[in-house]
Design an enzyme around this catalytic site. Sequence first.
Site, mmCIF file in Angstrom:
data_model
loop_
_atom_site.group_PDB
_atom_site.id
_atom_site.type_symbol
_atom_site.label_atom_id
_atom_site.label_comp_id
_atom_site.label_asym_id
_atom_site.label_seq_id
_atom_site.Cartn_x
_atom_site.Cartn_y
_atom_site.Cartn_z
ATOM 1 C CG HIS A 47 8.948 -19.109 -12.360
ATOM 2 N ND1 HIS A 47 9.243 -17.887 -12.281
ATOM 3 C CD2 HIS A 47 9.116 -19.367 -13.801
ATOM 4 C CE1 HIS A 47 9.182 -16.983 -13.532
ATOM 5 N NE2 HIS A 47 9.049 -17.962 -14.334
ATOM 6 C CG ASP A 82 14.831 -17.347 -6.688
ATOM 7 O OD1 ASP A 82 13.893 -18.057 -7.066
ATOM 8 O OD2 ASP A 82 14.341 -16.234 -6.163
ATOM 9 C CG ASP A 105 8.497 -18.585 -7.983
ATOM 10 O OD1 ASP A 105 8.919 -19.281 -7.040
ATOM 11 O OD2 ASP A 105 9.489 -17.879 -8.587
ATOM 12 C CG HIS A 140 7.045 -16.230 -5.654
ATOM 13 N ND1 HIS A 140 6.699 -15.467 -6.937
ATOM 14 C CD2 HIS A 140 8.114 -16.190 -5.576
ATOM 15 C CE1 HIS A 140 7.847 -15.068 -7.342
ATOM 16 N NE2 HIS A 140 8.660 -15.289 -6.494
ATOM 17 C CD1 TRP A 145 6.407 -11.640 -10.021
ATOM 18 C CD2 TRP A 145 8.641 -10.366 -10.590
ATOM 19 N NE1 TRP A 145 7.363 -10.884 -8.683
ATOM 20 C CE2 TRP A 145 8.291 -10.321 -9.083
ATOM 21 C CE3 TRP A 145 9.511 -9.932 -11.198
ATOM 22 C CZ2 TRP A 145 8.952 -9.592 -8.334
ATOM 23 C CZ3 TRP A 145 10.420 -9.418 -10.386
ATOM 24 C CH2 TRP A 145 10.182 -9.220 -8.992
ATOM 25 C CE LYS A 193 9.015 -12.005 -4.373
ATOM 26 N NZ LYS A 193 10.044 -11.602 -5.229
ATOM 27 C CD GLU A 199 6.715 -15.474 -11.126
ATOM 28 O OE1 GLU A 199 7.134 -14.893 -11.981
ATOM 29 O OE2 GLU A 199 7.404 -16.289 -10.237
ATOM 30 C CG ASP A 235 12.629 -17.942 -11.067
ATOM 31 O OD1 ASP A 235 13.702 -17.323 -11.338
ATOM 32 O OD2 ASP A 235 11.648 -17.119 -10.662
ATOM 33 C CG ASP A 253 11.300 -16.044 -3.803
ATOM 34 O OD1 ASP A 253 11.352 -17.030 -4.338
ATOM 35 O OD2 ASP A 253 11.112 -14.936 -4.390
HETATM 36 C C1 RNT Z 1 10.761 -13.015 -8.695
HETATM 37 C C2 RNT Z 1 10.089 -13.930 -9.609
HETATM 38 C C3 RNT Z 1 10.281 -13.684 -11.251
HETATM 39 C C4 RNT Z 1 11.983 -13.605 -11.284
HETATM 40 C C5 RNT Z 1 12.333 -13.727 -12.803
HETATM 41 C C6 RNT Z 1 13.947 -13.157 -12.902
HETATM 42 O O1 RNT Z 1 10.506 -13.250 -7.463
HETATM 43 O O2 RNT Z 1 10.375 -15.343 -9.044
HETATM 44 O O3 RNT Z 1 10.080 -14.951 -11.851
HETATM 45 O O4 RNT Z 1 12.535 -14.551 -10.499
HETATM 46 O O5 RNT Z 1 11.513 -13.126 -13.437
HETATM 47 ZN ZN ZN Z 2 9.510 -16.793 -10.497
#
Ligand code: RNT
Ligand code: ZN
Length: 413
Positions: free
Chosen positions: A282, A292, A255, A258, A183, A224, A222, A322, A290
């Site tokens: 993720h 998290d 993810d 994303h 990523w 986004k 990955e 994640d 996003d």
């Molecule tokens: C960032 C991505 C990535 C990170 C990690 C720390 O938007 O989700 O995967 O969260 O690599």
């Molecule tokens: Zn991620």
Amino acid sequence: MTRYESAREKYAALGVDTEQAIETLAGIPISLHCWQGDDVLGFDGSDALSGGIQTTGNYPGRARTPQELMDDIEKAVSLMPGKKRLNVHASYAFLGDDKGKIDRDAYEPRHFAPWVAFAKKLGLDGIDFNPTYFGHPMVKDGLTLSSPDEQVRAFWVRHGVVCRRIAQYFADEMGTPSLLNVWIPDGLKDVPADRLSPRIRLRRSLDEIFAEKLPGVIDAVESKVFGIGLESYTVGSNEFYQNYAATRGVCCLLDNGHYHPTEVVSDKIPALLAFHDRIALHVTRGVRWDSDHVVLFEDELREIATEIVRNDAVGKVLIGLDYFDASINRIGAWVTGQRSMEKALLSALLMPHDALRALQDTAQFGRLMFSFERQKMMPLGDVWEEYLSRQGLSEDWYGEIENYEKEVLVTRK
Ligand code: RNT
Ligand code: ZN
């Protein structure tokens, strides 16, 4: 009759074998992100998170040293049921005397040997790995692998190359393949003058990184939609990486934070399964963006798990967590998220998928709706408690977190 025995009968009446579900669940690996414990800072010099991602909160007790992080992971793992893997970022290198001498483009397997010893000690299933393309001075103007500055681009290509060798080392040591997920934060805050050239450079960089054949490494990319401060353009977008993955034979990592807010990863999993043998996830929880947040046992998580189970894709969909929450006890956050994923998988394993599919195929949609609604009131919790107790765990785990906070975390001043 115990509650579990009664639940087993009720599920059996729907054609679901709870014993089988419990056994299957215990064998599904979930990869635990090491970065929940220290707010994604790592060990190699970064003191602030960058790259358009952010932890919010300032709860006391953040792990400040490798030892503290390992202690915290060990505590978290002791409260998690099921099979676990560890997911490490390159920024978590143990540099020792190499600190300040060796940069990220020259990290070696030996800098990660303590993680191998740790994962073996905890009996984990394997180690996954991520190059770290943020929190470093060689990120120039927000760009890494797509940079027009050849020195910058080449530095980050070298980083990718050495990281894949470290992943191969993890695979060799642990005896299971290592997922290597790329990523990058690359993007622009405002309207671009050129959207194509950065993507051509990224394509080239990835080709250079993935050139070496490494049998133990599962390469993933990955995508986004945007990052903070990078709202107008993301080089590694969904379309870019899906086409990259399809043409290069690498794996897409989805993810679920994303995508645009009404897009769902649960629907993307079966779309990709039509073309790919393997997908990586993720699992996170975005709140409005996003963000998290800690993963909870919510509808979309259940739907993600359902798509994995009903398509016989356990083993094809590699599950990793994640999220990073610094506003609550970080170890509790780890455990809550991991248990939520497990609950979602259990709920999916306790559904009569063949019977439900038959209702769809014979257009009995009223009965299908009825069946889904009835499923929601089934005694899932009783099977969950049985699963936990067979692993020596219980649903009443938060006291352990509070004790650890009192005994260990508060001393970190
Ligand atoms: C960032 C991505 C990535 C990170 C990690 C720390 O938007 O989700 O995967 O969260 O690599
Ligand atoms: Zn991620």
